[in-house]
Each structure stands twice: as structure tokens, then as C-alpha cells.
Design a protein around this motif. Sequence first.
Motif, PDB file in Angstrom:
ATOM      1  N   UNK A 133       0.696  -1.160  -0.026  1.00  0.00           N
ATOM      2  CA  UNK A 133       0.039  -0.081   0.015  1.00  0.00           C
ATOM      3  C   UNK A 133       1.105   1.230  -0.170  1.00  0.00           C
ATOM      4  N   UNK A 134       0.232   2.309  -0.307  1.00  0.00           N
ATOM      5  CA  UNK A 134       0.991   3.771  -0.139  1.00  0.00           C
ATOM      6  C   UNK A 134       1.566   3.996   1.141  1.00  0.00           C
ATOM      7  N   UNK A 135       1.001   3.519   2.294  1.00  0.00           N
ATOM      8  CA  UNK A 135       1.510   3.810   3.694  1.00  0.00           C
ATOM      9  C   UNK A 135       0.372   3.232   4.692  1.00  0.00           C
ATOM     10  N   UNK A 136       0.714   3.083   5.819  1.00  0.00           N
ATOM     11  CA  UNK A 136      -0.116   2.664   6.697  1.00  0.00           C
ATOM     12  C   UNK A 136      -0.384   3.975   7.907  1.00  0.00           C
ATOM     13  N   UNK A 137      -1.764   4.304   8.279  1.00  0.00           N
ATOM     14  CA  UNK A 137      -1.972   4.933   9.541  1.00  0.00           C
ATOM     15  C   UNK A 137      -2.172   4.213  10.633  1.00  0.00           C
ATOM     16  N   UNK A 138      -3.496   3.733  10.924  1.00  0.00           N
ATOM     17  CA  UNK A 138      -3.890   2.830  11.621  1.00  0.00           C
ATOM     18  C   UNK A 138      -3.598   1.437  11.518  1.00  0.00           C
ATOM     19  N   UNK A 139      -3.340   1.146  10.270  1.00  0.00           N
ATOM     20  CA  UNK A 139      -3.276  -0.085   9.710  1.00  0.00           C
ATOM     21  C   UNK A 139      -4.493  -1.076   9.718  1.00  0.00           C
ATOM     22  N   UNK A 140      -5.635  -0.499  10.018  1.00  0.00           N
ATOM     23  CA  UNK A 140      -6.887  -1.540   9.865  1.00  0.00           C
ATOM     24  C   UNK A 140      -7.021  -2.039   8.567  1.00  0.00           C
ATOM     25  N   UNK A 141      -6.980  -1.417   7.453  1.00  0.00           N
ATOM     26  CA  UNK A 141      -7.164  -1.912   6.152  1.00  0.00           C
ATOM     27  C   UNK A 141      -6.120  -3.073   5.753  1.00  0.00           C
ATOM     28  N   UNK A 142      -4.878  -2.840   6.270  1.00  0.00           N
ATOM     29  CA  UNK A 142      -4.010  -3.858   5.897  1.00  0.00           C
ATOM     30  C   UNK A 142      -4.042  -5.060   6.987  1.00  0.00           C
ATOM     31  N   UNK A 143      -4.408  -4.931   8.020  1.00  0.00           N
ATOM     32  CA  UNK A 143      -4.900  -6.062   8.955  1.00  0.00           C
ATOM     33  C   UNK A 143      -5.867  -6.896   8.371  1.00  0.00           C
ATOM     34  N   UNK A 158       4.137 -11.145   2.829  1.00  0.00           N
ATOM     35  CA  UNK A 158       5.325  -9.767   3.272  1.00  0.00           C
ATOM     36  C   UNK A 158       4.448  -8.652   3.121  1.00  0.00           C
ATOM     37  N   UNK A 159       4.395  -7.694   4.032  1.00  0.00           N
ATOM     38  CA  UNK A 159       3.562  -6.384   4.039  1.00  0.00           C
ATOM     39  C   UNK A 159       4.663  -5.374   3.637  1.00  0.00           C
ATOM     40  N   UNK A 160       4.477  -4.568   2.936  1.00  0.00           N
ATOM     41  CA  UNK A 160       5.689  -3.421   2.418  1.00  0.00           C
ATOM     42  C   UNK A 160       4.961  -2.310   2.208  1.00  0.00           C
ATOM     43  N   UNK A 161       5.323  -1.216   2.860  1.00  0.00           N
ATOM     44  CA  UNK A 161       4.769   0.145   2.554  1.00  0.00           C
ATOM     45  C   UNK A 161       5.868   1.110   2.745  1.00  0.00           C
ATOM     46  N   UNK A 162       5.781   2.247   2.002  1.00  0.00           N
ATOM     47  CA  UNK A 162       6.820   3.216   2.012  1.00  0.00           C
ATOM     48  C   UNK A 162       7.041   3.999   3.281  1.00  0.00           C
ATOM     49  N   UNK A 163       5.825   4.359   4.089  1.00  0.00           N
ATOM     50  CA  UNK A 163       5.987   4.998   5.152  1.00  0.00           C
ATOM     51  C   UNK A 163       4.609   4.548   6.166  1.00  0.00           C
ATOM     52  N   UNK A 164       4.843   4.586   7.540  1.00  0.00           N
ATOM     53  CA  UNK A 164       4.226   4.286   8.418  1.00  0.00           C
ATOM     54  C   UNK A 164       4.784   4.539   9.829  1.00  0.00           C
ATOM     55  N   UNK A 166       5.772   3.820  13.636  1.00  0.00           N
ATOM     56  CA  UNK A 166       6.753   2.507  13.833  1.00  0.00           C
ATOM     57  C   UNK A 166       5.699   1.610  14.671  1.00  0.00           C
ATOM     58  N   UNK A 167       4.927   2.084  15.534  1.00  0.00           N
ATOM     59  CA  UNK A 167       4.156   1.639  16.248  1.00  0.00           C
ATOM     60  C   UNK A 167       3.051   0.598  15.540  1.00  0.00           C
ATOM     61  N   UNK A 168       2.542   1.011  14.373  1.00  0.00           N
ATOM     62  CA  UNK A 168       1.602   0.580  13.371  1.00  0.00           C
ATOM     63  C   UNK A 168       2.319  -0.608  12.803  1.00  0.00           C
ATOM     64  N   UNK A 169       3.743  -0.341  12.350  1.00  0.00           N
ATOM     65  CA  UNK A 169       4.483  -1.574  11.807  1.00  0.00           C
ATOM     66  C   UNK A 169       4.635  -2.677  12.794  1.00  0.00           C
ATOM     67  N   UNK A 187       7.264  13.175  14.485  1.00  0.00           N
ATOM     68  CA  UNK A 187       5.664  12.322  14.683  1.00  0.00           C
ATOM     69  C   UNK A 187       5.179  12.123  13.241  1.00  0.00           C
ATOM     70  N   UNK A 188       4.163  11.440  13.157  1.00  0.00           N
ATOM     71  CA  UNK A 188       3.738  10.632  11.962  1.00  0.00           C
ATOM     72  C   UNK A 188       2.593  11.580  11.310  1.00  0.00           C
ATOM     73  N   UNK A 189       1.436  11.835  12.040  1.00  0.00           N
ATOM     74  CA  UNK A 189       0.233  12.598  11.605  1.00  0.00           C
ATOM     75  C   UNK A 189      -0.523  12.023  10.640  1.00  0.00           C
ATOM     76  N   UNK A 190      -0.153  11.903   9.415  1.00  0.00           N
ATOM     77  CA  UNK A 190      -0.959  11.180   8.161  1.00  0.00           C
ATOM     78  C   UNK A 190       0.095  10.970   7.200  1.00  0.00           C
ATOM     79  N   UNK A 191      -0.469   9.887   6.234  1.00  0.00           N
ATOM     80  CA  UNK A 191       0.478   9.251   5.294  1.00  0.00           C
ATOM     81  C   UNK A 191       0.557  10.205   4.026  1.00  0.00           C
ATOM     82  N   UNK A 192      -0.201  11.296   3.844  1.00  0.00           N
ATOM     83  CA  UNK A 192      -0.094  11.837   2.798  1.00  0.00           C
ATOM     84  C   UNK A 192       0.710  13.153   3.131  1.00  0.00           C
TER      85      UNK A 192
END
Length: 231
Positions: A133-143, A158-164, A166-169, A187-192
Motif C-alpha cells: 500500500x502507499x502507507x499505513x496510519x492505523x493499519x486497519x485496512x492492511x490487517x 510480506x507487508x511492504x509500505x513506504x511510510x508508516x 513505527x508502532x503500526x509496523x 511524529x507521523x500525523x498522516x500518510x499524505x
Amino acid sequence: MQGPEFQDRFMAGRVLARYLSHHAHRPETQVLALPRGGVPVGYEVARALDAPLDVFVVRKLGAPGHEELAMGAIATGGTRVLNPEVLRELRISREQLDAVARREALELTRRESSYRSGRPPLEVQGRDVILVDDGLATGSTMRAAVGALHKQRPAHIIVAVPVAPAETCDEVKALADEVVCARTPEPFYAVGLWYRDFEQTSDAEVQELLERRAQELASPRHLHDASAPLA
């Protein structure tokens, strides 16, 4: 806060591919991208690894009257992942659940058919599947995607994303065989925020990228290009 890490999703995919080079040029490797934003990322990963590309569509099952709350999800292959806590708390009946699932299944089927332009889905059983995916925030969709993909019995996920964050990873690591998060800014804030160009990917772009990758694999040049080392 630091500036954006990536110009766009294509650049992010090229960066991400460097972390996945140990999966390159292996016939068991497949790349599945979560549409729509994950597809440009997945396209660059698939090209770099010399792997086929497909979509893995996930549709949230919103609870009746609380549509923003996921009582589960359905995904490519007809698999269904449920959230028992939400079902119990809201006393969702089997009839209510099935009605929402039927509606979302129609949309999932429509999207898959449109995206693939008549091509069959990749066979994932026994394969090493890189879920992008293009990134994870909460990770709910990826889970939800990982849970659904497990039911199709791949050899490894293998889950692979450019940005997320650390706790979600770390949370996703409990579900997959390997997790690659190329950047974990704090801090992370949002993928975009980590992309200069984060315009929404269109259905037409998804179709075009899947078609382009299929044509590349079918090209007479592919055998020559496949022997080239990963940059």
C-alpha cells in the motif's frame, strides 16, 4: 517536522523496492497492491523485483447505523474477516451482516472486473505474496487484507509500505511473515504528509498500470530485462 520523503507514489515504490531486493527474480514472488493508492507503489515494486502485479481489493463492512465502524471486511477471493467485539457490542444479526456483505461484495466484484479488464486474478496459494500500500496510519485496512489473504494459503505474506508509524509496523509484524516499512517518521500525523504529490489515484490509472505490467511480462524483451541486476 521534516519535509516530504517522496515526490509521488512511483518514487516511493522505487525506494521501497530496494528493501525487498531479496525477493527479486524469484518465480514464487507476487505483488498484490491495495487499490487505489497502493497500485502505483506496487507497480514500481513489481518492475524492480521482476514479479507479476495484481490488486487485492478490501471492502470494509460498516456496521448498520454506524457505517464508519468496521464490523469486518471482505477481500479478493471472497474471504470475510469479522470483528466479533463490534458484532457483539452492537448486537448485529446474521441477516444484517449478510445484507451489508452482499452489497459490498457486488462493489468488490465490480472493481476487480474493472481493474483487471478480464484478466484472471493471480493464483496466490503456495506463493510468496508482497502486499503493498502507499502507507499505513492505523493499519486497519492492511490487517483486514492480511487476514483475508491468509485464508488463500500463500507460502509467505510480506507487508511492504513506504511510510508508516513505527508502532503500526510493529502491530502488523504479529500478523505477517515479514514487514517492511521504508520510513517510520516521528511524529507521523498522516500518510499524505510524506508525499509532495498525493493526488488520488483513479480507477483508470489502476487499470492502465495493471495492463502495463501484464504487457511488460509478456514482452519478448522481458527475458533479457529479467536478468538485469536490481538497481
